[in-house]
Design a protein around this motif. Sequence first.
Motif, PDB file in Angstrom:
ATOM      1  N   GLU A 154       0.827  -1.212   0.000  1.00 35.78           N
ATOM      2  CA  GLU A 154       0.000   0.000   0.000  1.00 35.78           C
ATOM      3  C   GLU A 154       0.860   1.259   0.000  1.00 35.78           C
ATOM      4  OE1 GLU A 154      -0.699  -2.036   3.532  1.00 35.78           O
ATOM      5  OE2 GLU A 154      -0.377  -3.229   1.720  1.00 35.78           O
ATOM      6  N   VAL A 155       1.964   1.220   0.741  1.00 35.95           N
ATOM      7  CA  VAL A 155       2.868   2.371   0.809  1.00 35.95           C
ATOM      8  C   VAL A 155       3.618   2.527  -0.516  1.00 35.95           C
ATOM      9  CG1 VAL A 155       4.847   3.380   2.005  1.00 35.95           C
ATOM     10  CG2 VAL A 155       3.130   2.105   3.309  1.00 35.95           C
ATOM     11  N   LEU A 156       4.002   1.415  -1.122  1.00 40.29           N
ATOM     12  CA  LEU A 156       4.689   1.464  -2.417  1.00 40.29           C
ATOM     13  C   LEU A 156       3.781   2.068  -3.483  1.00 40.29           C
ATOM     14  CD1 LEU A 156       6.527  -1.999  -2.513  1.00 40.29           C
ATOM     15  CD2 LEU A 156       7.565   0.263  -2.212  1.00 40.29           C
ATOM     16  N   ARG A 157       2.507   1.769  -3.410  1.00 35.78           N
ATOM     17  CA  ARG A 157       1.555   2.329  -4.369  1.00 35.78           C
ATOM     18  C   ARG A 157       1.466   3.848  -4.243  1.00 35.78           C
ATOM     19  NH1 ARG A 157      -2.994  -2.370  -3.356  1.00 35.78           N
ATOM     20  NH2 ARG A 157      -2.175  -3.878  -4.887  1.00 35.78           N
ATOM     21  N   VAL A 158       1.573   4.334  -3.030  1.00 32.34           N
ATOM     22  CA  VAL A 158       1.564   5.783  -2.805  1.00 32.34           C
ATOM     23  C   VAL A 158       2.831   6.403  -3.391  1.00 32.34           C
ATOM     24  CG1 VAL A 158       1.668   7.597  -1.051  1.00 32.34           C
ATOM     25  CG2 VAL A 158       0.142   5.652  -0.725  1.00 32.34           C
ATOM     26  N   LEU A 159       3.963   5.768  -3.131  1.00 30.23           N
ATOM     27  CA  LEU A 159       5.251   6.275  -3.616  1.00 30.23           C
ATOM     28  C   LEU A 159       5.378   6.169  -5.131  1.00 30.23           C
ATOM     29  CD1 LEU A 159       7.582   4.833  -0.842  1.00 30.23           C
ATOM     30  CD2 LEU A 159       7.021   7.239  -1.224  1.00 30.23           C
ATOM     31  N   ASP A 162       4.731   9.398  -6.617  1.00 33.22           N
ATOM     32  CA  ASP A 162       5.553  10.502  -6.099  1.00 33.22           C
ATOM     33  C   ASP A 162       6.007  11.416  -7.234  1.00 33.22           C
ATOM     34  OD1 ASP A 162       7.183  10.922  -3.242  1.00 33.22           O
ATOM     35  OD2 ASP A 162       8.185  11.819  -4.974  1.00 33.22           O
ATOM     36  N   ASN A 163       6.121  12.699  -6.939  1.00 34.70           N
ATOM     37  CA  ASN A 163       6.546  13.672  -7.947  1.00 34.70           C
ATOM     38  C   ASN A 163       8.017  13.500  -8.336  1.00 34.70           C
ATOM     39  OD1 ASN A 163       4.038  14.948  -8.099  1.00 34.70           O
ATOM     40  ND2 ASN A 163       4.502  16.288  -6.361  1.00 34.70           N
ATOM     41  N   ASP A 164       8.786  12.893  -7.426  1.00 35.49           N
ATOM     42  CA  ASP A 164      10.199  12.649  -7.718  1.00 35.49           C
ATOM     43  C   ASP A 164      10.298  11.387  -8.584  1.00 35.49           C
ATOM     44  OD1 ASP A 164      12.910  11.431  -7.292  1.00 35.49           O
ATOM     45  OD2 ASP A 164      13.202  13.247  -6.106  1.00 35.49           O
ATOM     46  N   LYS A 165      10.855  11.522  -9.784  1.00 35.84           N
ATOM     47  CA  LYS A 165      10.909  10.415 -10.737  1.00 35.84           C
ATOM     48  C   LYS A 165      11.688   9.213 -10.207  1.00 35.84           C
ATOM     49  CE  LYS A 165      11.865   9.420 -15.593  1.00 35.84           C
ATOM     50  NZ  LYS A 165      12.368   9.975 -16.888  1.00 35.84           N
ATOM     51  N   GLU A 166      12.795   9.480  -9.517  1.00 35.61           N
ATOM     52  CA  GLU A 166      13.611   8.380  -8.997  1.00 35.61           C
ATOM     53  C   GLU A 166      12.832   7.556  -7.973  1.00 35.61           C
ATOM     54  OE1 GLU A 166      18.001   7.551  -6.953  1.00 35.61           O
ATOM     55  OE2 GLU A 166      17.216   9.592  -7.083  1.00 35.61           O
ATOM     56  N   ILE A 167      12.073   8.267  -7.130  1.00 36.81           N
ATOM     57  CA  ILE A 167      11.281   7.593  -6.098  1.00 36.81           C
ATOM     58  C   ILE A 167      10.147   6.784  -6.717  1.00 36.81           C
ATOM     59  CG2 ILE A 167       9.755   7.939  -4.109  1.00 36.81           C
ATOM     60  CD1 ILE A 167      11.421  10.491  -3.514  1.00 36.81           C
ATOM     61  N   SER A 168       9.414   7.406  -7.631  1.00 36.60           N
ATOM     62  CA  SER A 168       8.295   6.713  -8.262  1.00 36.60           C
ATOM     63  C   SER A 168       8.770   5.499  -9.065  1.00 36.60           C
ATOM     64  CB  SER A 168       7.517   7.677  -9.169  1.00 36.60           C
ATOM     65  OG  SER A 168       8.343   8.200 -10.195  1.00 36.60           O
ATOM     66  N   ARG A 174       9.603  -2.039  -7.552  1.00 38.83           N
ATOM     67  CA  ARG A 174       9.329  -2.910  -6.409  1.00 38.83           C
ATOM     68  C   ARG A 174       7.966  -3.577  -6.549  1.00 38.83           C
ATOM     69  NH1 ARG A 174      10.914  -1.963  -1.435  1.00 38.83           N
ATOM     70  NH2 ARG A 174       9.915  -3.996  -1.108  1.00 38.83           N
ATOM     71  N   LEU A 175       6.976  -2.820  -7.011  1.00 39.29           N
ATOM     72  CA  LEU A 175       5.623  -3.356  -7.173  1.00 39.29           C
ATOM     73  C   LEU A 175       5.597  -4.436  -8.263  1.00 39.29           C
ATOM     74  CD1 LEU A 175       3.502  -0.082  -6.887  1.00 39.29           C
ATOM     75  CD2 LEU A 175       3.410  -2.049  -5.341  1.00 39.29           C
ATOM     76  N   ILE A 176       6.325  -4.180  -9.346  1.00 42.67           N
ATOM     77  CA  ILE A 176       6.403  -5.166 -10.432  1.00 42.67           C
ATOM     78  C   ILE A 176       7.058  -6.448  -9.911  1.00 42.67           C
ATOM     79  CG2 ILE A 176       7.483  -5.712 -12.640  1.00 42.67           C
ATOM     80  CD1 ILE A 176       7.170  -2.747 -13.383  1.00 42.67           C
ATOM     81  N   GLY A 177       8.115  -6.277  -9.111  1.00 42.25           N
ATOM     82  CA  GLY A 177       8.806  -7.424  -8.543  1.00 42.25           C
ATOM     83  C   GLY A 177       7.903  -8.242  -7.643  1.00 42.25           C
ATOM     84  N   VAL A 178       7.114  -7.559  -6.833  1.00 43.54           N
ATOM     85  CA  VAL A 178       6.170  -8.240  -5.934  1.00 43.54           C
ATOM     86  C   VAL A 178       5.131  -8.995  -6.746  1.00 43.54           C
ATOM     87  CG1 VAL A 178       4.324  -7.880  -4.247  1.00 43.54           C
ATOM     88  CG2 VAL A 178       6.480  -6.633  -4.010  1.00 43.54           C
ATOM     89  N   LYS A 179       4.647  -8.337  -7.821  1.00 41.52           N
ATOM     90  CA  LYS A 179       3.620  -8.954  -8.664  1.00 41.52           C
ATOM     91  C   LYS A 179       4.139 -10.237  -9.311  1.00 41.52           C
ATOM     92  CE  LYS A 179       0.332  -7.779 -12.328  1.00 41.52           C
ATOM     93  NZ  LYS A 179      -0.118  -6.719 -13.274  1.00 41.52           N
ATOM     94  N   TRP A 180       5.381 -10.186  -9.807  1.00 38.16           N
ATOM     95  CA  TRP A 180       5.959 -11.371 -10.451  1.00 38.16           C
ATOM     96  C   TRP A 180       6.195 -12.492  -9.450  1.00 38.16           C
ATOM     97  CZ3 TRP A 180       6.050 -13.077 -15.145  1.00 38.16           C
ATOM     98  CH2 TRP A 180       5.933 -12.191 -16.215  1.00 38.16           C
ATOM     99  N   LYS A 181       6.607 -12.142  -8.254  1.00 38.30           N
ATOM    100  CA  LYS A 181       6.818 -13.147  -7.215  1.00 38.30           C
ATOM    101  C   LYS A 181       5.513 -13.848  -6.871  1.00 38.30           C
ATOM    102  CE  LYS A 181      10.862 -11.108  -4.974  1.00 38.30           C
ATOM    103  NZ  LYS A 181      11.375 -10.436  -3.743  1.00 38.30           N
ATOM    104  N   GLN A 182       4.443 -13.061  -6.840  1.00 40.55           N
ATOM    105  CA  GLN A 182       3.131 -13.631  -6.546  1.00 40.55           C
ATOM    106  C   GLN A 182       2.698 -14.577  -7.658  1.00 40.55           C
ATOM    107  OE1 GLN A 182       0.820 -10.042  -6.017  1.00 40.55           O
ATOM    108  NE2 GLN A 182       1.150 -10.016  -3.800  1.00 40.55           N
ATOM    109  N   LYS A 183       2.954 -14.185  -8.914  1.00 43.82           N
ATOM    110  CA  LYS A 183       2.586 -15.023 -10.054  1.00 43.82           C
ATOM    111  C   LYS A 183       3.373 -16.332 -10.049  1.00 43.82           C
ATOM    112  CE  LYS A 183       0.966 -11.551 -13.375  1.00 43.82           C
ATOM    113  NZ  LYS A 183       1.189 -10.973 -14.712  1.00 43.82           N
TER     114      LYS A 183
END
Length: 202
Positions: A154-159, A162-168, A174-183
């Motif tokens: 949930e926190v990663l989705r907020v980030l 983020d307006n900062d490109k490096e952060i977003s 990280r979210l893509i990595g989590v999604k692939w791990k789940q798959k």
Amino acid sequence: MKIKQNYTLSQKIQLARKWDVQKSTLAILSKDEDKYIRKLVARNTNTSTTILLNLSEDKEAEVRACVAGNRNATKRAFHSLAMDKSPLVREMLAGNVMITKDIVDMIYLDKEYGVRIKLASNVSATQKALEHLAMDEMPMVRLNVAKNPVTPIEVLRVLARDNDKEISSCAIERLIGVKWKQKVLILFIELVPFALHFLNIS
């Protein structure tokens, strides 16, 4: 083992650095007038919790900071260090993975951004702390939250917004990595019955 009065500074340093030195020797060295010796004792993983507690009240901030970074320090010492007037001490404490939830709650609102930067990357940081730090005004704090392996989805989705490109970008990766791990996990679970059936046939 007794420390000879005529021991040189170099010899004391060697003793204070040894991980297998006797606790009684470290106890003597912890009272040395040279703060560098006391710093080494405060860092030593073989230093007793009692000595670390005493050193957590040392007059020198650098010594207290070394105690704050020592994973063997007690909760009592951590509690005292969390309220230390020196930002250096609190920063070292924020990076210690052995701090407990109540200590995290004491420091995640710290006014010194260096403390928040360290805590943001600490795997012992609580969800509450990470949620708050994800909204920090300092980009480096938010970036460390995005990189932290224990940061909730949930926190990663907020980030990710983020307006900062490096952060977003970091949060999205990280979210893509989590999604692939789940798959992969789902696929593995689905294939287990077939694998077992094949083994039985063989």
